[in-house]
Design a protein around this motif. Sequence first.
Motif, PDB file in Angstrom:
ATOM      1  N   PHE A  88       2.558  -4.379  -2.043  1.00  0.00           N
ATOM      2  CA  PHE A  88       1.827  -5.330  -1.204  1.00  0.00           C
ATOM      3  C   PHE A  88       0.670  -5.949  -1.972  1.00  0.00           C
ATOM      4  N   SER A  89       0.299  -7.170  -1.575  1.00  0.00           N
ATOM      5  CA  SER A  89      -0.836  -7.844  -2.212  1.00  0.00           C
ATOM      6  C   SER A  89      -2.145  -7.312  -1.617  1.00  0.00           C
ATOM      7  N   ILE A  90      -3.253  -7.685  -2.225  1.00  0.00           N
ATOM      8  CA  ILE A  90      -4.569  -7.240  -1.733  1.00  0.00           C
ATOM      9  C   ILE A  90      -4.757  -7.649  -0.272  1.00  0.00           C
ATOM     10  N   LEU A  91      -4.459  -8.908   0.037  1.00  0.00           N
ATOM     11  CA  LEU A  91      -4.689  -9.385   1.407  1.00  0.00           C
ATOM     12  C   LEU A  91      -3.715  -8.752   2.397  1.00  0.00           C
ATOM     13  N   GLU A  92      -2.506  -8.467   1.939  1.00  0.00           N
ATOM     14  CA  GLU A  92      -1.548  -7.770   2.811  1.00  0.00           C
ATOM     15  C   GLU A  92      -2.008  -6.353   3.091  1.00  0.00           C
ATOM     16  N   ARG A  93      -2.479  -5.677   2.043  1.00  0.00           N
ATOM     17  CA  ARG A  93      -2.966  -4.300   2.252  1.00  0.00           C
ATOM     18  C   ARG A  93      -4.155  -4.296   3.206  1.00  0.00           C
ATOM     19  N   ARG A  94      -5.016  -5.306   3.061  1.00  0.00           N
ATOM     20  CA  ARG A  94      -6.203  -5.342   3.907  1.00  0.00           C
ATOM     21  C   ARG A  94      -5.859  -5.680   5.357  1.00  0.00           C
ATOM     22  N   GLY A  95      -4.907  -6.558   5.560  1.00  0.00           N
ATOM     23  CA  GLY A  95      -4.679  -7.054   6.910  1.00  0.00           C
ATOM     24  C   GLY A  95      -3.497  -6.454   7.635  1.00  0.00           C
ATOM     25  N   ALA A  96      -2.510  -5.952   6.890  1.00  0.00           N
ATOM     26  CA  ALA A  96      -1.244  -5.606   7.544  1.00  0.00           C
ATOM     27  C   ALA A  96      -0.766  -4.187   7.268  1.00  0.00           C
ATOM     28  N   ARG A  97      -1.565  -3.389   6.556  1.00  0.00           N
ATOM     29  CA  ARG A  97      -1.161  -2.014   6.252  1.00  0.00           C
ATOM     30  C   ARG A  97      -2.206  -1.038   6.760  1.00  0.00           C
ATOM     31  N   PRO A  98      -1.759   0.122   7.262  1.00  0.00           N
ATOM     32  CA  PRO A  98      -2.727   1.118   7.735  1.00  0.00           C
ATOM     33  C   PRO A  98      -3.289   1.944   6.575  1.00  0.00           C
ATOM     34  N   THR A  99      -4.382   2.616   6.830  1.00  0.00           N
ATOM     35  CA  THR A  99      -5.041   3.417   5.793  1.00  0.00           C
ATOM     36  C   THR A  99      -5.399   4.800   6.323  1.00  0.00           C
ATOM     37  N   LEU A 100      -5.729   5.690   5.386  1.00  0.00           N
ATOM     38  CA  LEU A 100      -6.384   6.960   5.732  1.00  0.00           C
ATOM     39  C   LEU A 100      -7.420   7.217   4.658  1.00  0.00           C
ATOM     40  N   ASP A 101      -8.670   7.358   5.066  1.00  0.00           N
ATOM     41  CA  ASP A 101      -9.741   7.561   4.100  1.00  0.00           C
ATOM     42  C   ASP A 101     -10.707   8.650   4.546  1.00  0.00           C
ATOM     43  N   VAL A 102     -11.170   9.411   3.567  1.00  0.00           N
ATOM     44  CA  VAL A 102     -12.276  10.345   3.813  1.00  0.00           C
ATOM     45  C   VAL A 102     -13.561   9.529   3.745  1.00  0.00           C
ATOM     46  N   ASN A 103     -14.341   9.560   4.810  1.00  0.00           N
ATOM     47  CA  ASN A 103     -15.583   8.787   4.835  1.00  0.00           C
ATOM     48  C   ASN A 103     -16.787   9.627   4.425  1.00  0.00           C
ATOM     49  N   GLY A 104     -16.632  10.957   4.533  1.00  0.00           N
ATOM     50  CA  GLY A 104     -17.725  11.839   4.150  1.00  0.00           C
ATOM     51  C   GLY A 104     -17.198  13.256   4.088  1.00  0.00           C
ATOM     52  N   ILE A 105     -17.832  14.060   3.237  1.00  0.00           N
ATOM     53  CA  ILE A 105     -17.342  15.434   3.074  1.00  0.00           C
ATOM     54  C   ILE A 105     -18.531  16.300   2.692  1.00  0.00           C
ATOM     55  N   TRP A 106     -18.689  17.437   3.356  1.00  0.00           N
ATOM     56  CA  TRP A 106     -19.841  18.275   3.030  1.00  0.00           C
ATOM     57  C   TRP A 106     -19.570  19.744   3.355  1.00  0.00           C
ATOM     58  N   GLY A 107     -20.408  20.572   2.770  1.00  0.00           N
ATOM     59  CA  GLY A 107     -20.293  22.008   2.976  1.00  0.00           C
ATOM     60  C   GLY A 107     -20.892  22.728   1.789  1.00  0.00           C
ATOM     61  N   GLY A 108     -21.447  23.918   2.012  1.00  0.00           N
ATOM     62  CA  GLY A 108     -21.955  24.741   0.921  1.00  0.00           C
ATOM     63  C   GLY A 108     -23.237  24.225   0.300  1.00  0.00           C
TER      64      GLY A 108
END
Length: 461
Positions: free
Chosen positions: A291-311
Amino acid sequence: MAADFADLDAFVDRTADERLADYLDLLRLPSIGAQKEHDGDVRAAAQFVAERFEQMGFEHVELSETGGHPMVYADWLHAEGAPTVLVYAHYDVQPVDPLELWTRPPFDPVVEGGRVWARGAADDKSHVHAHLWAARAWLETRGKLPVNLKIVMEGEEESGSDHFDSWIVANRDRLKADFALISDTGFYEGNKPAITVGLRGLVYTQIDVVGSKVDLHSGSYGGNVQNPANALATIIARLKNDDGSVAVPHFYDEVRPLTPRDRQEFARMPLDEASFTKEHGLHSVWGDPGFSILERRGARPTLDVNGIWGGYQGEGSKTIIPAHAHAKVSCRLVADMDPHKTFERLRDFVMSIAPQGVDVSVTKINDGMWSLTPIDHPATKAAAACLVDVFGEQPYYLREGGSIPAGATFTRELGLPVVLLGFTQPDDQAHAPNESMRLDNLEGGIRTIVRYWQKLADTPL
Ligand SMILES: [Zn+2]
């Protein structure tokens, strides 16, 4: 376009001075929704808008109380047999700090270089103003509108829209319409006319991993207990595949495939990967190679870690096994994904891969619906024809990667298709110091809306 707009265009021409003065008056009201000391100014802006709709002949005009800033409601419903459009814009603005970066005062608008410089000049008072004057052009020139309009103008868009959904639900019956027109977007790079047809949805979650009541001595316990931070890392590592795709089973099941026409429209929009990378300070562009950049941005789903902490995260070393570890994980959704189903699939997958020896839980923090109106929807096509007529160019069809909560709410609560038609230019500095609006875009916007109402009346929806 077949219809004759000479009298309406003449109205726009001859009111140039009055229009500008009226726009500047609206911009002088510091309607910063997020700051308590401006509550009175926010209400004054609502009053300003409501009064103008009332004066030109709209009915049921009110400042409807929401528990927060008022919603301006007004309607004009005398175009029998013609479509009904729910029109959305917002009259509140972003805070102005840091004030020292403004080269002109944010609430004392200056006209310079073909632009008006002020907070809210683009986002979103340009559109409030454009809708006021497009409706007025019709009512003063012809004594009527060719379509039925229900106006909803919000005062909390820039501060979280806390009361928006509940107000929409409570007013569901009187908001019935054929589609919703949201005017809070703008043109594409190079100031090219554009219609936003898609917005992504969202599921936002938190993963909590707990192993003990308190942090443990890593010498005394290490090797005999599961480490929550290690366990969390194991979970996160399994959420995505090496190629960047999401590994949650059935995650993509309902994703609507791109049609050849969709891909053609994406390909038509110029986007240079090298300058995209440089402009945003990216290491590189990375994602699904299909997919192109604009296709990935507009037409594809994502999964991202927005923050992570511990210890332990302080200076030097501290030899512990952390009692717990956490991550914020969110997914951007596209048509036809179901936010609730996506959450359940993510939660069930995390639970199924949770290492032994720790308690794992996944909590949903919030979610939001995507919206996507087909390019060939009659309301989209009508908007495109009007942009061509006024700006002389075929518009681009944008699918934004983010969300506009109002769009999701209109789709979810009212079942309405949403067209996002706006006229701000990409370098408007919305939300930043030195916000501005091009006056030619603004005037073109008024003429486009004037035509749009007629075009919709001529178009079976
Ligand atoms: Zn806005």
